[in-house]
Scaffold this active site. Structure first.
Site, PDB file in Angstrom:
ATOM      1  N   GLY A  45      24.147  58.226 -49.923  1.00  0.00           N
ATOM      2  CA  GLY A  45      22.725  58.515 -50.006  1.00  0.00           C
ATOM      3  C   GLY A  45      22.507  59.864 -50.654  1.00  0.00           C
ATOM      4  N   GLN A  50      18.248  67.349 -52.963  1.00  0.00           N
ATOM      5  CA  GLN A  50      19.664  67.651 -53.202  1.00  0.00           C
ATOM      6  C   GLN A  50      20.000  67.788 -54.679  1.00  0.00           C
ATOM      7  OE1 GLN A  50      20.931  64.365 -50.380  1.00  0.00           O
ATOM      8  NE2 GLN A  50      22.526  65.872 -50.013  1.00  0.00           N
ATOM      9  N   CYS A 107      27.277  65.162 -45.400  1.00  0.00           N
ATOM     10  CA  CYS A 107      26.151  65.344 -46.324  1.00  0.00           C
ATOM     11  C   CYS A 107      26.697  65.989 -47.588  1.00  0.00           C
ATOM     12  CB  CYS A 107      25.111  66.253 -45.671  1.00  0.00           C
ATOM     13  SG  CYS A 107      23.697  66.610 -46.722  1.00  0.00           S
ATOM     14  N   LEU A 108      26.292  65.479 -48.758  1.00  0.00           N
ATOM     15  CA  LEU A 108      26.817  66.030 -50.012  1.00  0.00           C
ATOM     16  C   LEU A 108      26.415  67.494 -50.203  1.00  0.00           C
ATOM     17  CD1 LEU A 108      26.345  63.032 -52.488  1.00  0.00           C
ATOM     18  CD2 LEU A 108      28.402  63.724 -51.261  1.00  0.00           C
ATOM     19  N   HIS A 149      18.780  59.864 -42.265  1.00  0.00           N
ATOM     20  CA  HIS A 149      19.335  61.105 -42.812  1.00  0.00           C
ATOM     21  C   HIS A 149      18.582  61.500 -44.098  1.00  0.00           C
ATOM     22  CE1 HIS A 149      22.998  63.723 -43.793  1.00  0.00           C
ATOM     23  NE2 HIS A 149      22.336  63.717 -44.919  1.00  0.00           N
ATOM     24  N   GLU A 150      18.365  60.517 -44.994  1.00  0.00           N
ATOM     25  CA  GLU A 150      17.701  60.821 -46.273  1.00  0.00           C
ATOM     26  C   GLU A 150      16.229  61.158 -46.079  1.00  0.00           C
ATOM     27  OE1 GLU A 150      19.598  61.542 -48.575  1.00  0.00           O
ATOM     28  OE2 GLU A 150      21.317  60.551 -47.691  1.00  0.00           O
ATOM     29  N   HIS A 153      15.822  64.631 -45.116  1.00  0.00           N
ATOM     30  CA  HIS A 153      15.896  65.535 -46.280  1.00  0.00           C
ATOM     31  C   HIS A 153      14.530  65.682 -46.946  1.00  0.00           C
ATOM     32  CE1 HIS A 153      20.025  66.717 -47.130  1.00  0.00           C
ATOM     33  NE2 HIS A 153      20.477  65.485 -46.979  1.00  0.00           N
TER      34      HIS A 153
HETATM   35 ZN    ZN Z   1      22.399  64.812 -46.680  1.00  0.00          ZN
END
Ligand code: ZN
Length: 189
Positions: A45, A50, A107-108, A149-150, A153
């Site tokens: 995701g 991000q 998380c990236l 999670h997304e 963000h």
């Molecule tokens: Zn993340």
């Protein structure tokens, strides 16, 4: 097209995304770039914040994960998760349902940092797709976790905020050094 993934410490990760008003070729280009970036980083995701854009836009693809199942219901009927991927969520509105369950998350924007996060097991979703059509579904398992999670963000909320104090303490040192490193790099820019 690939973006550079923004790391923790960059203030954009705390910014709430603006509502997307127009789903056009420019936005579809951004979405394609977000997928390229996510696949290259082996993520499931990615939110607009991000890649440096504060927008209500996220992309998801859970097909790469075989050991953590996902569930999907469309109009109340079970549906095939893989056939529903890749998933673009524009201006998503979610309603988490069910009891909270714990599960590992990464998380990236937090390379190499993982921790246990509790979230409701299922989520009802309404969003626009990249053809500007409204769609609705319900997700469970890994897909429900990824969506929550997304969408966090998109509201400037990060997975470390959702950890209990024990888990947050475990990653505190790594999170603080990542933040310091990112801030140092931003000052040099
Ligand atoms: Zn993340």
């Amino acid at each position: 097209m690939k973006f550079t993934v923004v790391h923790y410490g960059d203030p954009i990760l705390r910014q709430r995304g603006a509502r997307v008003d127009t789903v056009d070729e420019a936005l579809r280009g951004t979405i394609a770039g977000m997928f390229d970036t996510m696949y290259e980083a082996h993520g499931i995701g990615l939110a607009a914040q991000q890649v440096g854009l504060a927008l209500q836009l996220a992309v998801i693809d859970v097909r790469g994960v075989k050991d953590r199942p996902s569930q999907l219901w469309i109009s109340g009927q079970p549906a095939d998760v893989d056939a529903f991927m890749p998933l673009v969520l524009i201006n998503p509105v979610i309603r988490p349902v069910g009891d909270p369950v714990g599960g590992p998350e990464g998380c990236l924007s937090f390379p190499e940092i993982y921790g246990e996060v509790c979230r409701p097991a299922e989520v009802e979703v309404q969003a626009l797709n990249d053809r500007n059509e409204t769609f609705e579904f319900k997700a469970g398992g890994l897909l429900a976790r990824a969506i929550q999670h997304e969408v966090d963000h998109l509201n400037g909320v990060l997975f470390i905020d959702r950890m209990d104090s024990k888990n947050r303490t475990e990653v505190k040192g790594e999170v603080e050094s990542l933040q310091a490193e990112t801030k140092k790099r931003l000052r040099r820019r």
